[in-house]
Scaffold this motif. Structure first.
Motif, PDB file in Angstrom:
ATOM      1  N   GLN A 227       0.809  -1.212   0.000  1.00  0.00           N
ATOM      2  CA  GLN A 227       0.000   0.000   0.000  1.00  0.00           C
ATOM      3  C   GLN A 227       0.851   1.274   0.000  1.00  0.00           C
ATOM      4  O   GLN A 227       0.352   2.351  -0.337  1.00  0.00           O
ATOM      5  N   ASN A 228       2.130   1.158   0.351  1.00  0.00           N
ATOM      6  CA  ASN A 228       2.995   2.329   0.490  1.00  0.00           C
ATOM      7  C   ASN A 228       3.955   2.531  -0.680  1.00  0.00           C
ATOM      8  O   ASN A 228       4.645   3.554  -0.754  1.00  0.00           O
ATOM      9  N   ILE A 229       4.034   1.553  -1.575  1.00  0.00           N
ATOM     10  CA  ILE A 229       5.078   1.585  -2.600  1.00  0.00           C
ATOM     11  C   ILE A 229       4.952   2.804  -3.496  1.00  0.00           C
ATOM     12  O   ILE A 229       5.941   3.501  -3.767  1.00  0.00           O
ATOM     13  N   GLN A 230       3.759   3.094  -3.976  1.00  0.00           N
ATOM     14  CA  GLN A 230       3.576   4.231  -4.876  1.00  0.00           C
ATOM     15  C   GLN A 230       4.022   5.532  -4.211  1.00  0.00           C
ATOM     16  O   GLN A 230       4.754   6.331  -4.802  1.00  0.00           O
ATOM     17  N   ALA A 231       3.579   5.743  -2.968  1.00  0.00           N
ATOM     18  CA  ALA A 231       3.928   6.987  -2.268  1.00  0.00           C
ATOM     19  C   ALA A 231       5.432   7.070  -2.031  1.00  0.00           C
ATOM     20  O   ALA A 231       6.026   8.156  -2.149  1.00  0.00           O
ATOM     21  N   HIS A 232       6.072   5.950  -1.709  1.00  0.00           N
ATOM     22  CA  HIS A 232       7.511   5.960  -1.460  1.00  0.00           C
ATOM     23  C   HIS A 232       8.281   6.273  -2.744  1.00  0.00           C
ATOM     24  O   HIS A 232       9.252   7.040  -2.727  1.00  0.00           O
ATOM     25  N   VAL A 233       7.870   5.673  -3.853  1.00  0.00           N
ATOM     26  CA  VAL A 233       8.550   5.957  -5.121  1.00  0.00           C
ATOM     27  C   VAL A 233       8.366   7.430  -5.501  1.00  0.00           C
ATOM     28  O   VAL A 233       9.321   8.104  -5.914  1.00  0.00           O
ATOM     29  N   GLU A 234       7.154   7.932  -5.336  1.00  0.00           N
ATOM     30  CA  GLU A 234       6.921   9.339  -5.662  1.00  0.00           C
ATOM     31  C   GLU A 234       7.738  10.261  -4.765  1.00  0.00           C
ATOM     32  O   GLU A 234       8.278  11.278  -5.230  1.00  0.00           O
ATOM     33  N   ASP A 235       7.860   9.916  -3.494  1.00  0.00           N
ATOM     34  CA  ASP A 235       8.672  10.730  -2.599  1.00  0.00           C
ATOM     35  C   ASP A 235      10.138  10.698  -3.017  1.00  0.00           C
ATOM     36  O   ASP A 235      10.824  11.735  -3.019  1.00  0.00           O
ATOM     37  N   PHE A 236      10.621   9.511  -3.389  1.00  0.00           N
ATOM     38  CA  PHE A 236      12.014   9.417  -3.821  1.00  0.00           C
ATOM     39  C   PHE A 236      12.246  10.235  -5.088  1.00  0.00           C
ATOM     40  O   PHE A 236      13.279  10.901  -5.225  1.00  0.00           O
ATOM     41  N   ARG A 237      11.277  10.208  -5.998  1.00  0.00           N
ATOM     42  CA  ARG A 237      11.411  11.025  -7.207  1.00  0.00           C
ATOM     43  C   ARG A 237      11.482  12.514  -6.844  1.00  0.00           C
ATOM     44  O   ARG A 237      12.224  13.292  -7.480  1.00  0.00           O
ATOM     45  N   LEU A 243      17.209  17.669  -5.746  1.00  0.00           N
ATOM     46  CA  LEU A 243      18.664  17.697  -5.765  1.00  0.00           C
ATOM     47  C   LEU A 243      19.224  17.873  -7.181  1.00  0.00           C
ATOM     48  O   LEU A 243      20.448  17.833  -7.371  1.00  0.00           O
ATOM     49  N   GLY A 244      18.338  18.052  -8.138  1.00  0.00           N
ATOM     50  CA  GLY A 244      18.784  18.237  -9.510  1.00  0.00           C
ATOM     51  C   GLY A 244      19.335  16.973 -10.134  1.00  0.00           C
ATOM     52  O   GLY A 244      20.193  17.038 -11.020  1.00  0.00           O
ATOM     53  N   LEU A 245      18.833  15.820  -9.705  1.00  0.00           N
ATOM     54  CA  LEU A 245      19.332  14.533 -10.179  1.00  0.00           C
ATOM     55  C   LEU A 245      18.365  13.912 -11.173  1.00  0.00           C
ATOM     56  O   LEU A 245      17.146  14.084 -11.066  1.00  0.00           O
ATOM     57  N   SER A 246      18.894  13.173 -12.118  1.00  0.00           N
ATOM     58  CA  SER A 246      18.050  12.397 -13.019  1.00  0.00           C
ATOM     59  C   SER A 246      17.437  11.232 -12.245  1.00  0.00           C
ATOM     60  O   SER A 246      17.949  10.833 -11.186  1.00  0.00           O
ATOM     61  N   HIS A 247      16.350  10.707 -12.766  1.00  0.00           N
ATOM     62  CA  HIS A 247      15.687   9.586 -12.115  1.00  0.00           C
ATOM     63  C   HIS A 247      16.412   8.284 -12.443  1.00  0.00           C
ATOM     64  O   HIS A 247      16.679   7.984 -13.608  1.00  0.00           O
ATOM     65  N   ARG A 248      16.712   7.527 -11.398  1.00  0.00           N
ATOM     66  CA  ARG A 248      17.391   6.252 -11.596  1.00  0.00           C
ATOM     67  C   ARG A 248      16.403   5.118 -11.325  1.00  0.00           C
ATOM     68  O   ARG A 248      15.349   5.319 -10.698  1.00  0.00           O
TER      69      ARG A 248
END
Length: 563
Positions: A227-237, A243-248
């Motif tokens: 249930q948390n995966i989507q929110a965690h990925v969006e937060d990491f993005r 930080l001006g980083l490309s998405h890995r």
């Protein structure tokens, strides 16, 4: 912070009551989410040497990625009496299965998590492990070194607080690895619990020290963590962007709690959540025995959950949109060449409905096969899934059907397989490159490609660490010589070449004359003959690969078709 993380990690989430029927899972065949890559088909310590597990049990799952212990591992996990599953020792099996693997370096220690000795001891171990990989000249499909496991929970405890901060350790070990191996990716941080502040601090330090991970790694191990995966990925993005980083790529390289990892419907929830969130790969947690595909096999035989992953492994083409309702959820694919919609679902009880829209291309009538697993766990075999019904449906004027599913069990998994009522292919003949195992190459989207995608940047041929190739795991009905037609693009203006080998056999050369439509427009076709045995075969098209001298020029791959 450590106390907070421990509290989060060990918290017991009460099991909520399931709705009792009346829900609808909607599948929108026309809404493409991403190419099928079987993101959730992976495991930690999932494979061992020999018949643990046998390849014929792995092939149908179309595994994506494993995380395995390092060469020379001394880890005795979960009551084991001897080390197992050395990444280099299982590499042949992982590659033959069409998967890749991460090497978890701290599992060189005998205890989890971990019996640290000193910096001198650790750096000596790192140098030895990395040199072993570099010296394994025929080993491919190593996707990265994982520097540490769950540092947010165990770094200070492992070292007694005498080895500096984890951020310092990451920076120093990153440099140690690069001093020996400048090519193999480094992945991390391997956090046990996703936490915004902790991850931001890690990424900021990695940016400032030039030690960014090639793949971002963390775990989802609490009950209902899907249930948390989507929110965690969006937060990491958002962290990367700030930080001006490309998405890995993101790897959830341990998922599933001890009490839920062997429930078929929970596996389906994870599959659905991982695909929606755009995760690159995810590995089932190692709570029990090693070499069992993380509980999908018991004494070498399938458990109920195995069949949920087998249905997931059968998916091809594109993942398409599913809209859950209450606890009813699923993951679905549509393969235009096979004329097949494959829905894997579950999570609710009672009578529910699966509505499938966008079926116009399958004709006015469709055949619908409904199957289910049992609700048994990791120590009970299930020889085969149960076929519940086979029914012909008339497709509505809006291109949809609604299939009632009665007497559902909230723990079981279900499959709905939709094909034309007549004229459906009897076996898969076309295999998309973007569905295959692309090593040191990248997937791209293009409306000109057969399935909306292709694989390009198949450029590396220096050595086994950067060799570029695409491995197609194909399943054919009989042993014979097949004509294999490769669809490609080559905008170099000159003929390009790649190597072709299948089932580990001798190499031949495939020549790709130049095409005139430009990169990303795969209009070229070339045909060759391949002699395959009945069942699963591995076909490799390579710019570079061990035992092959290397291709010339550049070509992008769209698909292969066997006839």
């Amino acid at each position: 912070m450590l106390a907070v993380l421990l509290a989060l990690f060990t918290a017991c989430v009460a099991t909520p009551a399931r709705a009792v029927g009346g829900n609808t899972l909607t599948v929108n065949v026309g809404a493409v989410v991403r190419p099928v890559t079987h993101v959730g088909a992976g495991g930690l310590y999932g494979v061992d040497t020999g018949a643990k597990p046998p390849l014929d049990r792995i092939y149908p799952l179309h595994m994506n990625t494993f995380t395995q212990p390092p060469p020379g591992t001394q880890q005795l996990g979960n009551g084991a009496t001897e080390p197992c599953c050395d990444a280099l020792e299982v590499a042949g099996k992982v590659t033959s299965a069409g998967a890749q693997q991460y090497v978890r370096l701290p599992d060189i220690f005998s205890k989890c998590c971990y019996n640290w000795v000193s910096w001198a001891d650790w750096e000596s171990k790192v140098a030895t492990m990395v040199r072993a990989r570099v010296n394994a000249g025929s080993t491919t499909n190593i996707a990265g070194y994982e520097i540490w496991n769950e540092p947010d929970l165990n770094w200070t405890n492992s070292t007694g607080g005498n080895a500096g901060t984890f951020l310092d350790m990451w920076t120093r070990t990153y440099g140690d690895i690069r001093a020996v191996d400048a090519a193999t990716p480094i992945v991390g941080p391997g956090a046990a619990v996703y936490n915004h502040t902790w991850m931001y601090d890690f990424m900021l330090n990695a940016k400032n020290t030039g030690t960014l991970p090639a793949v971002a790694v963390w775990h989802e191990l609490q009950d209902f963590s899907y249930q948390n995966i989507q929110a965690h990925v969006e937060d990491f993005r958002s962290i990367e962007t700030s930080l001006g980083l490309s998405h890995r790529p993101v790897s959830i390289n341990e998922y599933g709690s001890t009490g839920q990892v062997d429930q078929p419907s929970i596996a389906v929830h994870y599959m659905a959540a991982l695909e929606r969130a755009g995760v690159h790969d995810a590995e089932r947690a190692y709570w029990y025995e090693a070499g069992t595909l993380n509980g999908l096999l018991h004494d070498g035989k399938p458990t109920a959950s195995y069949w949920a992953y087998k249905w997931y492994g059968d998916q091809s083409g594109n993942i398409v949109e599913t809209v859950p309702q209450s606890w009813l959820d699923g993951v679905a694919s549509y393969d235009r060449s096979r004329k097949q919609v494959n829905v894997v679902f579950g999570g609710d009880s009672g009578t529910n409905t699966v509505k499938v829209t966008g079926l116009g291309a399958l004709g006015s009538q469709v055949k619908v096969v409904l199957s289910r697993t049992e609700n048994t766990g990791r120590t009970t075999d299930q020889d085969a899934p149960v076929t519940v019904s086979t029914t012909t449906y008339t497709v509505g004027s809006d291109g949809s059907i609604s299939v009632p599913v009665s007497d559902m069990d909230a723990v079981k998994a279900y499959q709905l397989l939709v094909t034309p009522a007549s004229g459906a292919p009897t076996w898969q003949q076309t295999y998309e490159a973007e569905n295959a195992n692309a090593v040191n190459a990248n997937r791209f989207s293009s409306s000109a490609a057969s399935n909306g995608g292709y694989v390009g940047q198949i450029d590396g041929k220096t050595d086994m660490r950067d060799d570029s190739f695409v491995d197609f795991l194909v399943d054919v009905p009989s042993a014979r010589t097949y004509t294999m037609t490769v669809k490609y693009a080559n905008a170099t203006g000159a003929t390009a070449t790649q190597g072709l080998a299948y089932n580990g056999g001798t190499w031949s050369t495939v020549a790709y004359p130049p095409t005139s439509s430009g990169w990303g427009h795969p209009t070229g076709q070339v045909s060759v003959s391949v002699s395959l045995h009945a069942g699963y075969n591995m076909i490799r098209l390579a710019k570079g690969s061990p035992g092959y001298g290397g291709g010339t020029g550049y070509a992008e791959l769209d698909d292969i078709t066997l006839s």
